[in-house]
Write a protein that holds these residues in place. Structure first.
Motif, PDB file in Angstrom:
ATOM      1  N   TYR A 101       0.778  -1.237   0.000  1.00 23.48           N
ATOM      2  CA  TYR A 101       0.000   0.000   0.000  1.00 23.48           C
ATOM      3  C   TYR A 101       0.808   1.284   0.000  1.00 23.48           C
ATOM      4  O   TYR A 101       0.250   2.351  -0.224  1.00 23.48           O
ATOM      5  CB  TYR A 101      -0.936   0.018   1.213  1.00 23.48           C
ATOM      6  N   LEU A 102       2.084   1.236   0.316  1.00 20.04           N
ATOM      7  CA  LEU A 102       2.837   2.486   0.410  1.00 20.04           C
ATOM      8  C   LEU A 102       3.667   2.717  -0.841  1.00 20.04           C
ATOM      9  O   LEU A 102       4.528   1.915  -1.191  1.00 20.04           O
ATOM     10  CB  LEU A 102       3.747   2.476   1.640  1.00 20.04           C
ATOM     11  N   ALA A 103       3.395   3.821  -1.494  1.00 16.92           N
ATOM     12  CA  ALA A 103       4.184   4.219  -2.648  1.00 16.92           C
ATOM     13  C   ALA A 103       5.441   4.920  -2.147  1.00 16.92           C
ATOM     14  O   ALA A 103       5.646   5.082  -0.947  1.00 16.92           O
ATOM     15  CB  ALA A 103       3.356   5.146  -3.537  1.00 16.92           C
ATOM     16  N   LEU A 128      -5.185   0.245  12.942  1.00 18.01           N
ATOM     17  CA  LEU A 128      -5.427  -0.183  11.565  1.00 18.01           C
ATOM     18  C   LEU A 128      -5.307  -1.695  11.441  1.00 18.01           C
ATOM     19  O   LEU A 128      -6.107  -2.354  10.776  1.00 18.01           O
ATOM     20  CB  LEU A 128      -4.430   0.518  10.631  1.00 18.01           C
ATOM     21  N   TRP A 129      -4.309  -2.258  12.104  1.00 18.37           N
ATOM     22  CA  TRP A 129      -4.094  -3.705  12.059  1.00 18.37           C
ATOM     23  C   TRP A 129      -5.224  -4.468  12.751  1.00 18.37           C
ATOM     24  O   TRP A 129      -5.679  -5.498  12.261  1.00 18.37           O
ATOM     25  CB  TRP A 129      -2.743  -4.028  12.692  1.00 18.37           C
ATOM     26  N   LEU A 130      -5.701  -3.954  13.886  1.00 13.12           N
ATOM     27  CA  LEU A 130      -6.826  -4.594  14.570  1.00 13.12           C
ATOM     28  C   LEU A 130      -8.057  -4.621  13.665  1.00 13.12           C
ATOM     29  O   LEU A 130      -8.756  -5.634  13.567  1.00 13.12           O
ATOM     30  CB  LEU A 130      -7.153  -3.881  15.883  1.00 13.12           C
ATOM     31  N   VAL A 148     -14.767  -2.212   3.363  1.00  9.83           N
ATOM     32  CA  VAL A 148     -14.992  -1.341   4.518  1.00  9.83           C
ATOM     33  C   VAL A 148     -13.656  -0.967   5.150  1.00  9.83           C
ATOM     34  O   VAL A 148     -13.442   0.187   5.536  1.00  9.83           O
ATOM     35  CB  VAL A 148     -15.922  -2.030   5.541  1.00  9.83           C
ATOM     36  N   TRP A 149     -12.748  -1.942   5.250  1.00 10.86           N
ATOM     37  CA  TRP A 149     -11.439  -1.671   5.840  1.00 10.86           C
ATOM     38  C   TRP A 149     -10.710  -0.605   5.027  1.00 10.86           C
ATOM     39  O   TRP A 149     -10.149   0.332   5.604  1.00 10.86           O
ATOM     40  CB  TRP A 149     -10.601  -2.948   5.913  1.00 10.86           C
ATOM     41  N   HIS A 150     -10.697  -0.729   3.707  1.00 12.87           N
ATOM     42  CA  HIS A 150     -10.026   0.266   2.876  1.00 12.87           C
ATOM     43  C   HIS A 150     -10.641   1.650   3.053  1.00 12.87           C
ATOM     44  O   HIS A 150      -9.925   2.630   3.264  1.00 12.87           O
ATOM     45  CB  HIS A 150     -10.091  -0.134   1.390  1.00 12.87           C
ATOM     46  N   ARG A 151     -11.962   1.713   2.961  1.00 12.18           N
ATOM     47  CA  ARG A 151     -12.664   3.000   3.004  1.00 12.18           C
ATOM     48  C   ARG A 151     -12.614   3.664   4.379  1.00 12.18           C
ATOM     49  O   ARG A 151     -12.311   4.845   4.504  1.00 12.18           O
ATOM     50  CB  ARG A 151     -14.121   2.796   2.588  1.00 12.18           C
ATOM     51  N   LEU A 154      -8.059   2.192   6.322  1.00 17.79           N
ATOM     52  CA  LEU A 154      -6.772   2.413   5.656  1.00 17.79           C
ATOM     53  C   LEU A 154      -6.626   3.844   5.144  1.00 17.79           C
ATOM     54  O   LEU A 154      -5.647   4.516   5.459  1.00 17.79           O
ATOM     55  CB  LEU A 154      -6.588   1.424   4.494  1.00 17.79           C
ATOM     56  N   ASP A 155      -7.588   4.283   4.337  1.00 17.54           N
ATOM     57  CA  ASP A 155      -7.448   5.605   3.717  1.00 17.54           C
ATOM     58  C   ASP A 155      -7.334   6.733   4.745  1.00 17.54           C
ATOM     59  O   ASP A 155      -6.405   7.551   4.662  1.00 17.54           O
ATOM     60  CB  ASP A 155      -8.600   5.856   2.742  1.00 17.54           C
TER      61      ASP A 155
END
Length: 195
Positions: A101-103, A128-130, A148-151, A154-155
């Protein structure tokens, strides 16, 4: 020809609807299992529970609590547990998050290879990990959990961590700096001059 069943109407059902239905079925099964575990019985009416049933339910609930406990937030842990949780977090961040995920870091999207030395970064990444652990298990959240996790996790986390004013603000490519911004002391209104 009277023995042949009539063809029903052709339905135009979106493909995603079937996934939604399966997701709802999984959630319903999970909730049903939770209700059965909490009530201690899957067939008894609420008024039919006996003292033995209640004792059995209490024992099963205690056993279930012993088997599964939600992981505590990392900042609430003492050194032996903290170190163990931090090692697991490092493994996830370095093995999943960074490569996936990291650029490349930039002035607008910072990253520090020594992120473990930034307490705010550790706290945010642990949260975030939990969320990732919970929302990537289809048995508990269905098939929409990763979305849901991404939205929802993570973001926003990456926006806060990698922002120019975020906890990694003093770090640039090849340089590590921890900026502890402590609030300045406010003079007390009760302090007597010359005392």
């Amino acid at each position: 020809m009277a023995d042949e069943p009539e063809e029903g109407p052709k339905l135009n059902v979106p493909v995603g609807m079937f996934e939604d239905i399966e997701d709802l079925k999984a959630k319903l099964a999970h909730l049903t299992a939770q209700v059965e575990a909490l009530t201690g019985s899957d067939s008894a009416d609420p008024g039919e529970a006996s003292a033995d049933d209640e004792a059995t339910a209490d024992e099963e609930a205690a056993d279930e609590e012993d088997e599964w406990q939600y992981p505590p937030f990392i900042l609430l842990l003492d050194p032996p547990q903290y170190d163990s949780e931090l090692r697991a977090l490092i493994e996830w961040v370095e093995g999943v998050l960074v490569p996936g995920y990291l650029a490349e870091p930039s002035a607008d999207a910072r990253w520090c290879h020594l992120w473990v030395e930034h307490p705010v970064a550790v706290a945010r990444l642990h949260a975030l990990w939990l969320a990732w652990q919970e929302l990537t298990d289809p048995a508990t959240c269905g098939y929409t959990g990763p979305s849901v996790w991404h939205r929802d996790h993570l973001d926003p986390c990456m926006r806060e961590l990698r922002a120019p004013s975020g906890p990694l603000q003093g770090c640039t490519k090849g340089e590590h700096q921890i900026n502890h911004r402590m609030p300045s002391l406010v003079p007390s209104a009760w302090k007597i001059e010359g005392a």
